[in-house]
Design a protein around this motif. Structure first.
Motif, PDB file in Angstrom:
ATOM      1  N   ILE A 107      89.611  66.623 162.566  1.00  0.00           N
ATOM      2  CA  ILE A 107      90.395  67.118 163.837  1.00  0.00           C
ATOM      3  C   ILE A 107      91.337  66.047 164.368  1.00  0.00           C
ATOM      4  O   ILE A 107      92.615  66.352 164.737  1.00  0.00           O
ATOM      5  CB  ILE A 107      89.700  67.597 165.034  1.00  0.00           C
ATOM      6  CG1 ILE A 107      90.650  68.244 166.135  1.00  0.00           C
ATOM      7  CG2 ILE A 107      88.781  66.608 165.859  1.00  0.00           C
ATOM      8  CD1 ILE A 107      89.785  68.735 167.468  1.00  0.00           C
ATOM      9  N   GLY A 108      91.123  64.767 164.311  1.00  0.00           N
ATOM     10  CA  GLY A 108      92.153  63.921 164.777  1.00  0.00           C
ATOM     11  C   GLY A 108      93.364  63.547 163.737  1.00  0.00           C
ATOM     12  O   GLY A 108      94.103  62.910 164.030  1.00  0.00           O
ATOM     13  N   ARG A 109      93.231  64.194 162.626  1.00  0.00           N
ATOM     14  CA  ARG A 109      94.092  64.121 161.600  1.00  0.00           C
ATOM     15  C   ARG A 109      94.892  65.393 161.512  1.00  0.00           C
ATOM     16  O   ARG A 109      95.940  65.494 160.588  1.00  0.00           O
ATOM     17  CB  ARG A 109      93.595  63.764 160.218  1.00  0.00           C
ATOM     18  CG  ARG A 109      92.406  62.747 160.205  1.00  0.00           C
ATOM     19  CD  ARG A 109      92.853  61.249 160.727  1.00  0.00           C
ATOM     20  NE  ARG A 109      91.754  60.354 160.535  1.00  0.00           N
ATOM     21  CZ  ARG A 109      91.798  59.155 160.748  1.00  0.00           C
ATOM     22  NH1 ARG A 109      92.950  58.684 161.298  1.00  0.00           N
ATOM     23  NH2 ARG A 109      90.841  58.362 160.781  1.00  0.00           N
ATOM     24  N   GLU A 115     102.139  68.623 160.592  1.00  0.00           N
ATOM     25  CA  GLU A 115     103.778  68.020 160.658  1.00  0.00           C
ATOM     26  C   GLU A 115     104.064  67.464 159.427  1.00  0.00           C
ATOM     27  O   GLU A 115     105.354  67.549 159.197  1.00  0.00           O
ATOM     28  CB  GLU A 115     103.661  67.151 162.237  1.00  0.00           C
ATOM     29  CG  GLU A 115     103.388  68.006 163.430  1.00  0.00           C
ATOM     30  CD  GLU A 115     103.883  67.083 164.389  1.00  0.00           C
ATOM     31  OE1 GLU A 115     104.089  65.773 164.263  1.00  0.00           O
ATOM     32  OE2 GLU A 115     103.808  67.601 165.320  1.00  0.00           O
ATOM     33  N   THR A 116     103.274  66.781 158.614  1.00  0.00           N
ATOM     34  CA  THR A 116     103.885  65.912 157.664  1.00  0.00           C
ATOM     35  C   THR A 116     103.504  66.336 156.099  1.00  0.00           C
ATOM     36  O   THR A 116     103.964  65.906 155.238  1.00  0.00           O
ATOM     37  CB  THR A 116     103.507  64.581 157.773  1.00  0.00           C
ATOM     38  OG1 THR A 116     102.289  64.242 157.624  1.00  0.00           O
ATOM     39  CG2 THR A 116     103.725  63.979 159.173  1.00  0.00           C
ATOM     40  N   GLN A 117     102.640  67.106 156.169  1.00  0.00           N
ATOM     41  CA  GLN A 117     101.841  67.651 154.636  1.00  0.00           C
ATOM     42  C   GLN A 117     101.876  69.058 154.518  1.00  0.00           C
ATOM     43  O   GLN A 117     100.869  69.372 153.661  1.00  0.00           O
ATOM     44  CB  GLN A 117     100.687  66.731 154.577  1.00  0.00           C
ATOM     45  CG  GLN A 117     100.544  65.281 154.871  1.00  0.00           C
ATOM     46  CD  GLN A 117     101.266  64.463 153.573  1.00  0.00           C
ATOM     47  OE1 GLN A 117     101.580  65.103 152.530  1.00  0.00           O
ATOM     48  NE2 GLN A 117     101.427  63.180 153.516  1.00  0.00           N
ATOM     49  N   ARG A 397      99.893  63.636 166.203  1.00  0.00           N
ATOM     50  CA  ARG A 397     100.089  63.143 165.148  1.00  0.00           C
ATOM     51  C   ARG A 397      99.250  61.821 164.546  1.00  0.00           C
ATOM     52  O   ARG A 397      98.680  62.027 163.448  1.00  0.00           O
ATOM     53  CB  ARG A 397     101.554  62.959 164.424  1.00  0.00           C
ATOM     54  CG  ARG A 397     101.789  62.422 163.231  1.00  0.00           C
ATOM     55  CD  ARG A 397     103.001  62.236 162.845  1.00  0.00           C
ATOM     56  NE  ARG A 397     104.132  63.467 163.001  1.00  0.00           N
ATOM     57  CZ  ARG A 397     105.321  63.440 162.574  1.00  0.00           C
ATOM     58  NH1 ARG A 397     105.878  62.343 162.067  1.00  0.00           N
ATOM     59  NH2 ARG A 397     105.888  64.402 162.771  1.00  0.00           N
ATOM     60  N   LYS A 398      98.901  61.157 165.554  1.00  0.00           N
ATOM     61  CA  LYS A 398      98.452  59.951 165.285  1.00  0.00           C
ATOM     62  C   LYS A 398      97.026  59.826 166.123  1.00  0.00           C
ATOM     63  O   LYS A 398      96.518  58.702 166.668  1.00  0.00           O
ATOM     64  CB  LYS A 398      98.910  58.484 165.533  1.00  0.00           C
ATOM     65  CG  LYS A 398     100.266  58.529 164.398  1.00  0.00           C
ATOM     66  CD  LYS A 398      99.600  58.206 163.028  1.00  0.00           C
ATOM     67  CE  LYS A 398     100.615  57.870 162.103  1.00  0.00           C
ATOM     68  NZ  LYS A 398     100.224  57.409 160.680  1.00  0.00           N
ATOM     69  N   ASP A 399      96.352  60.967 166.692  1.00  0.00           N
ATOM     70  CA  ASP A 399      95.227  60.938 167.441  1.00  0.00           C
ATOM     71  C   ASP A 399      94.173  59.967 167.112  1.00  0.00           C
ATOM     72  O   ASP A 399      93.432  59.328 167.685  1.00  0.00           O
ATOM     73  CB  ASP A 399      94.708  62.363 167.803  1.00  0.00           C
ATOM     74  CG  ASP A 399      95.547  63.073 168.766  1.00  0.00           C
ATOM     75  OD1 ASP A 399      96.221  62.339 169.586  1.00  0.00           O
ATOM     76  OD2 ASP A 399      95.375  64.377 168.747  1.00  0.00           O
ATOM     77  N   GLY A 400      93.929  60.002 165.693  1.00  0.00           N
ATOM     78  CA  GLY A 400      92.682  59.327 165.007  1.00  0.00           C
ATOM     79  C   GLY A 400      93.004  57.799 165.366  1.00  0.00           C
ATOM     80  O   GLY A 400      91.962  57.145 165.720  1.00  0.00           O
TER      81      GLY A 400
END
Length: 436
Positions: A107-109, A115-117, A397-400
């Motif tokens: 989930i953190g990714r 958004e990017t992939q 986007r960078k939660d992880g």
């Protein structure tokens, strides 16, 4: 009633063994093809890249699918560490080769992937019979234009795992309902119970909680907005929820209530085995790890109580690579693996809470108990906790990476005696570098 017994222990041990191999083999593939699957000798070969204990391989579901579909051969690699797994996945996505047909997504990714992939993953919006998922689960893996990049496996409703024997020794109640009342509605009460524990416990080498970072994560994940706002802007440094969690976690660290052991980092597993802490904030998926690492010697000493407030910590998805030569077959497998019946089966065997509303409401889930955790009614406890999870959770986007950085920052306070203000400053500098 369902019970979580020996198979769960076996599953975790198996995952650890396979994970060790996968880190060596699976994350350093020299495969020049887009994916490792395809059609061979009249069979459809579907490859999977997984991490941790997702339950798909460990509970026999992949073997069951192969038996029901004799023309399908599934090859799954399981990495024990999600961070290592995701780093390898990012490398492969950038290179456009060496990918598995099906990739696990934590989930953190999810936000970074959507958004990017988005162009690298197949769309599941056309897959029938997926309205059984909790509505907010699908939204977490959806793009702005309505593309759904995967289907949900588990979610991470919260509870508190505690040692009954230690609570009794400290003069605290041991009944799970009475324990939950100690901190009902407020994480500050959980810390205050720790101060009472510290005063009452006679003996050395036992802390009230494992880590300040566990408390921090549980508090932050109980809010709709965490590190980002809905516009995708970083707000961690001005979000009152994050600052409140930081200060309470710092209070626990400075008051000597923690064993200074970050969850899933070196020292934590021996801490479970040796009984060096009395409580751990535990999402449902953590129970299998605790029971495995604490071992048979501590069976029946642990119990589970309701958390002060609802929160969602963790959960995963299964996505299919767009250029997979067996894309449609892989999507069919993902839909089957995440169907209510299969999610309920995984919960019964290892305790991962379903993201399927139908599975959550089934008798097998609602009535499940954990033999290891003193026959705690985990189906009822975590099922109720799942209903308290905020319906809207803003992912970033960078939660992880941010979560990991905050954990490191709290470790500075616990292990090095850094002041909370200095640790906060260092954490902010590291976050800025991590998010680019």
């Amino acid at each position: 009633m369902g019970t979580l017994g020996s198979l769960r222990t076996k599953a975790v041990a198996t995952a650890a063994a396979v994970g060790s191999l996968a880190l060596v083999v699976g994350c350093s593939s020299g495969d020049d093809s887009v994916t490792g699957g395809g059609k061979k000798d009249g069979k459809v070969v579907i490859t999977m890249g997984l991490y941790g204990v997702m339950g798909l391989k460990e509970t026999g579901l992949l073997e069951q699918y192969e038996k029901e579909n004799p023309n399908v051969d599934i090859k799954a690699e399981v990495a024990g560490d999600e961070q290592t797994y995701y780093t390898a996945l990012q490398t492969r996505l950038a290179a456009g080769k060496g990918l598995k047909d099906i990739q696990g997504i934590e989930i953190g990714r999810a936000k970074e992937i959507t958004e990017t992939q988005a162009d690298k993953f197949a769309d599941f919006s056309d897959v029938p019979d997926t309205d059984h998922f909790l509505p907010w689960k699908e939204s977490q893996i959806s793009t702005g234009d309505g593309k759904v990049l995967g289907l949900g496996t588990d979610i991470g409703p919260m509870a508190v795992c505690y040692r009954k024997d230690y609570f009794e020794k400290a003069g605290l109640p041991t009944d799970r309902e009475e324990v939950a009342e100690l901190w009902e509605g407020d994480w500050k009460k959980y810390v205050e119970a720790g101060r009472t524990f510290k005063k009452g416990f006679k003996g050395d080498g036992v802390a009230y909680m494992d880590a300040a970072s566990g408390l921090f994560n549980a508090m932050v994940y109980g809010h709709p907005e965490q590190y980002y706002d809905e516009q995708g802007e970083l707000i961690y440094d001005r979000n009152p929820a994050v600052k409140e969690a930081w200060n309470l976690a710092a209070d626990a660290a400075e008051d000597g209530l923690t064993a200074k052991l970050r969850q899933f980092q070196p020292g934590w597993d021996p801490g479970l085995a040796n009984g060096t802490f009395a409580t751990a904030v535990c999402p449902a998926w953590m129970l299998s790890h605790i029971s495995e690492k604490a071992g048979e010697a501590n069976k029946g000493k642990w119990d589970v109580a309701r958390a002060p407030k609802g929160a969602n910590w963790g959960g995963s998805f299964l996505g299919v690579v767009e250029k997979s030569p067996v894309k449609e077959e892989a999507k069919k497998l993902v839909a089957w693996l995440t169907a209510p019946e299969q999610q309920a089966h995984i919960f019964k065997e290892i305790g991962n809470i379903p993201s399927s509303r139908e599975a959550l409401e089934s008798d097998g889930v609602r009535n499940a108990e954990s033999e290891y955790f003193s026959n705690a009614p985990i189906g009822r406890i975590f099922g109720a906790a799942a209903q308290e999870i905020p319906a809207k959770q803003v992912l970033g986007r960078k939660d992880g990476a941010i979560k990991e950085t905050f954990s490191q920052g709290l470790t500075l306070i616990e292990q090095q005696g850094t002041s909370r203000d200095e640790a906060w400053k260092t954490t902010g500098e590291r976050i800025e570098k991590a998010v680019g």
